[in-house]
Design a protein around this motif. Structure first.
Motif, PDB file in Angstrom:
ATOM      1  N   TYR A   6      75.942  43.598  61.691  1.00 22.37           N
ATOM      2  CA  TYR A   6      75.316  43.277  60.402  1.00 22.37           C
ATOM      3  C   TYR A   6      75.162  44.523  59.550  1.00 22.37           C
ATOM      4  N   LEU A   9      78.627  45.362  58.141  1.00 17.46           N
ATOM      5  CA  LEU A   9      79.013  44.409  57.106  1.00 17.46           C
ATOM      6  C   LEU A   9      78.177  44.564  55.841  1.00 17.46           C
ATOM      7  N   ALA A  10      76.895  44.872  55.996  1.00 20.15           N
ATOM      8  CA  ALA A  10      76.057  45.084  54.818  1.00 20.15           C
ATOM      9  C   ALA A  10      76.534  46.293  54.029  1.00 20.15           C
ATOM     10  N   THR A  13      79.788  45.426  52.290  1.00 14.77           N
ATOM     11  CA  THR A  13      79.577  44.545  51.142  1.00 14.77           C
ATOM     12  C   THR A  13      79.094  45.328  49.936  1.00 14.77           C
ATOM     13  N   ILE A  14      78.174  46.233  50.139  1.00 16.56           N
ATOM     14  CA  ILE A  14      77.662  47.041  49.039  1.00 16.56           C
ATOM     15  C   ILE A  14      78.764  47.954  48.495  1.00 16.56           C
ATOM     16  N   TYR A  16      81.980  47.290  48.633  1.00 18.07           N
ATOM     17  CA  TYR A  16      82.922  46.405  47.948  1.00 18.07           C
ATOM     18  C   TYR A  16      82.434  46.039  46.552  1.00 18.07           C
ATOM     19  N   ILE A  17      81.160  45.758  46.407  1.00 19.32           N
ATOM     20  CA  ILE A  17      80.626  45.439  45.084  1.00 19.32           C
ATOM     21  C   ILE A  17      80.683  46.668  44.184  1.00 19.32           C
ATOM     22  N   GLY A  41      86.370  40.298  48.992  1.00 26.40           N
ATOM     23  CA  GLY A  41      85.174  39.465  49.082  1.00 26.40           C
ATOM     24  C   GLY A  41      85.356  38.310  50.042  1.00 26.40           C
ATOM     25  N   LEU A  44      85.026  39.674  53.599  1.00 26.02           N
ATOM     26  CA  LEU A  44      83.630  39.949  53.940  1.00 26.02           C
ATOM     27  C   LEU A  44      82.834  38.663  54.139  1.00 26.02           C
ATOM     28  N   ALA A  45      83.067  37.663  53.309  1.00 28.28           N
ATOM     29  CA  ALA A  45      82.353  36.392  53.461  1.00 28.28           C
ATOM     30  C   ALA A  45      82.707  35.724  54.783  1.00 28.28           C
ATOM     31  N   PHE A  48      80.912  37.638  57.602  1.00 26.87           N
ATOM     32  CA  PHE A  48      79.500  37.263  57.663  1.00 26.87           C
ATOM     33  C   PHE A  48      79.331  35.878  58.285  1.00 26.87           C
ATOM     34  N   LEU A  66      71.847  44.480  48.241  1.00 28.46           N
ATOM     35  CA  LEU A  66      72.901  43.577  47.836  1.00 28.46           C
ATOM     36  C   LEU A  66      72.580  42.924  46.492  1.00 28.46           C
TER      37      LEU A  66
END
Length: 90
Positions: A6, A9-10, A13-14, A16-17, A41, A44-45, A48, A66
């Protein structure tokens, strides 16, 4: 083990954004940047979703980060000119 996944991945994700914010500010994308912005995205989805079947929800700190990253993404989509002038990109 799940908390480490987690955490990774967190962070991804940050990042990637943040990459999507860069793409909105800089303009056109080519090559690998295009594929990362389109399919990153989705990857990553899916990650998750797979890990969520076996683990606990994300920690609140990463959730807040996020949310802040998504707000910045929306702002760079709405007003990219302001961010271009802010960072000196012409």
């Amino acid at each position: 083990m799940k908390s480490i996944l987690y955490f990774v991945l967190a962070i991804l994700t940050i990042v990637y954004i943040g990459f999507l914010c860069y793409v909105n500010i800089a303009g056109a994308t080519t090559g690998a940047q295009y594929y990362i912005s389109v399919y990153g995205g989705l990857c990553l989805a899916l990650a998750f979703a797979v890990i969520n079947l076996f683990g606990n929800p994300l920690k609140i700190v990463f959730f807040v980060l996020l949310i802040i990253a998504v707000i910045l993404l929306i702002l760079t989509l709405a007003i990219p000119g302001v961010f271009r002038s802010l960072f000196g990109i012409s």
